[in-house]
Design an enzyme around this catalytic site. Structure first.
Site, short mmCIF file in Angstrom:
data_model
loop_
_atom_site.label_atom_id
_atom_site.label_comp_id
_atom_site.label_asym_id
_atom_site.label_seq_id
_atom_site.Cartn_x
_atom_site.Cartn_y
_atom_site.Cartn_z
N GLY A 142 48.88 51.54 56.21
CA GLY A 142 47.48 51.36 55.87
C GLY A 142 47.29 50.96 54.42
O GLY A 142 48.14 50.29 53.83
N SER A 143 46.18 51.40 53.84
CA SER A 143 45.82 50.97 52.49
C SER A 143 46.52 51.79 51.42
O SER A 143 47.00 52.90 51.66
CB SER A 143 44.30 51.11 52.30
N GLY A 195 47.27 55.74 51.13
CA GLY A 195 48.69 56.04 50.92
C GLY A 195 48.90 57.07 49.83
O GLY A 195 49.77 57.95 49.94
N GLU A 210 53.82 52.15 54.41
CA GLU A 210 53.74 50.71 54.63
C GLU A 210 52.34 50.28 54.23
O GLU A 210 51.38 50.49 54.97
CB GLU A 210 54.02 50.38 56.10
N CYS A 266 49.03 42.65 57.05
CA CYS A 266 49.58 43.06 55.75
C CYS A 266 50.49 42.01 55.14
O CYS A 266 50.70 41.99 53.92
CB CYS A 266 50.32 44.38 55.90
#
Length: 492
Positions: A202-203, A207, A224, A259
């Site tokens: 995610g963001s 994170g 990630e 991403c």
């Protein structure tokens, strides 16, 4: 949550309920059954069967959440998840074998090996942009490594989340593999628990929250996260092919909501117009003169993300830089593929990951200046170069730090199970795919085994001068010291 985990009365996930969920997972793991090859293979075969039997439902869920074209759903999510299962089933027995390693003279006689053992119970928090693949792919790795797993799909893609909660338990061992639906409150409660591993996609902002929560229990994490993935385009390329590969990596990948989608292009001032014209022709062919009506273009996930991208376009600093596209349909949650030429370096669109159908193009006098620009930014998840110049390619690979690099295409490195996929710095930590997924969810335990022969008396007190001399010689590889040690000298 029919088929998934039942929330307590009132519908909210509380600490006590989460603790019981984890306790059940720990009981399942402690039973030892997740460690066997048979159990792991059975679960992976179940997931492969689910993908095969429920393909139409998966496509429907992806279309409900993102209006994803069926071909994109199949290529980018369904087929890749199936391939991940097949690859793990083929290689897992080899991955599980102890790895023999050399020993040294100081431990002679001995043998040494590395054993991959499961970490225990793992929490996987997935993303909404590829809600099927980015949920099930790390689950496949965690199962292959022999763990008990809790999957928290993204609430931003509710239909796919519901699919996992209803369908997955029918295909796997539900006492060791669980799906928990919910949003921020449920995720917060889950993060407060003690896990043996947390895997988050995610963001960057979330994170940081995940990492802070994991730190309280010293829980290892894989993050990630993404970032602004640049595309450098040299003037010596086949511009028609380059334009198609850039376009499909940007707009043919969930309308830029990926991403590793190209975030911005860097090229020379002299070549920019040629590249722009090629991109315009390509986009017209791909999506027609009215791209908002195209069934081959995914929509934006929700109003919040539509508004965020609209704000980027409304930035006064870039008002005169839009050279193609820019049309918007708020009701349909679509923004047409949009090219922007020579946007200011300090504009909003160059400050944050775009994650949408907008593609800025920045120009420099010389192609090498593009490398310096990339290096001045945070390290991206992916970096792309289009060139026929091998020396330029070598320089790019050596000087640009990114999670992964791809030459003369976009996105395809993600599909190679022999390559690790993951970020560096702000774009993430840790990697997965193929054997790297197995390693991510394993502890590599070192084992050294000795018999009772081959005593080196010099290692024991009292530490006489003679013993010190032999030990120093032994460590330095002296043949005489080795010989003395082997025959058990000195005797005292």
């Amino acid at each position: 949550m029919e088929g998934g985990e039942k929330l307590p009365a009132g519908g909210a996930l509380d600490g006590a309920w989460a603790a019981e969920l984890i306790a059940e997972l720990r009981r399942g793991f402690a039973s030892g059954r997740t460690r066997s090859y048979a159990w792991r293979a059975e679960q992976l075969k179940g997931i492969a069967r689910m993908i095969e039997e429920k393909e139409a439902e998966i496509m429907t869920a992806l279309h409900d959440d993102l209006a994803k074209p069926h071909l994109e759903s199949f290529l980018h999510e369904i087929s890749m998840a199936k391939a991940s299962c097949t690859f793990a089933l083929k290689e897992m027995k080899q991955w599980m074998k102890p790895e023999k390693v050399p020993t040294s003279i100081t431990t002679f006689p001995s043998s040494a090996e590395i054993i991959s053992e499961p970490l225990g119970i793992v929490l996987i928090i997935s993303s909404w942009n590829y809600p099927f693949l980015l949920s099930i792919d790390p689950v496949i790795g965690a199962i292959a490594a022999g763990n008990a797993v809790a999957l928290k799909p993204s609430e931003v893609s509710p239909t796919t989340s519901s699919f996992f909660a209803k369908i997955l338990p029918a295909y796997v061992d539900n006492s060791c593999i669980k799906v928990i639906e919910g949003s921020i409150p449920e995720t917060t409660v889950l993060l407060e628990q003690k896990w043996n591993k947390i895997f988050y996609t995610g963001s960057r902002n979330v994170g940081r929250i995940v990492m802070a929560a994991a730190a309280k229990h010293l829980t290892p994490v894989t993050l990630e996260l993404g970032g602004k993935s640049p595309v450098v385009v040299d003037s010596n390329v086949n511009v028609k092919v380059a334009a198609k590969r850039i376009a499909v990596g940007k707009w043919g990948s969930n309308s830029g909501q990926a991403c590793i989608a190209p975030d911005y292009i860097l090229t020379t001032k002299a070549f920019a117009i040629t590249l722009v014209e090629a991109l315009k022709i390509t986009l017209d062919k791909f999506y027609g003169k009215d791209p908002l009506e195209s069934g081959d273009l995914s929509r934006l996930v929700n109003v919040k993300h539509f508004s965020r991208l609209t704000n980027l376009l409304n930035d006064k600093k870039i008002s005169g830089t839009i050279i193609y596209g820019g049309q918007r349909d708020e009701q349909g949650l679509k923004i047409a593929p949009t090219l922007l030429l020579d946007v200011p370096h300090d504009s909003l669109i160059m400050d944050e990951e775009i994650f949408g159908p907008l593609l800025p193009i920045i120009t420099f006098d010389k192609i090498e200046q593009c490398f310096d620009f990339i290096q001045s930014k945070e390290k991206p998840l992916a970096a792309y170069l289009f060139t026929k110049d091998k020396k330029l390619e070598e320089k790019f690979v050596k000087t640009v730090s990114a999670g992964g690099i791809l030459i003369n295409d976009t996105g395809l490195h993600f599909a190679n199970p022999h390559l690790p996929f993951g970020g560096v710095g702000e774009s993430g930590m840790g990697a997965y795919h193929g054997k790297f997924s197995f390693d991510t969810f394993s502890h590599r335990k070192s084992v050294l085994s000795r018999g009772f022969a081959g005593e080196v008396r010099a290692r024991y007190p009292p530490y006489t001068q003679q013993k010190q001399k032999i030990l120093r010689g032994l460590i330095n590889g002296s043949f005489i010291a080795v010989l003395l040690a082997l025959i058990g000298l000195p005797r005292d």
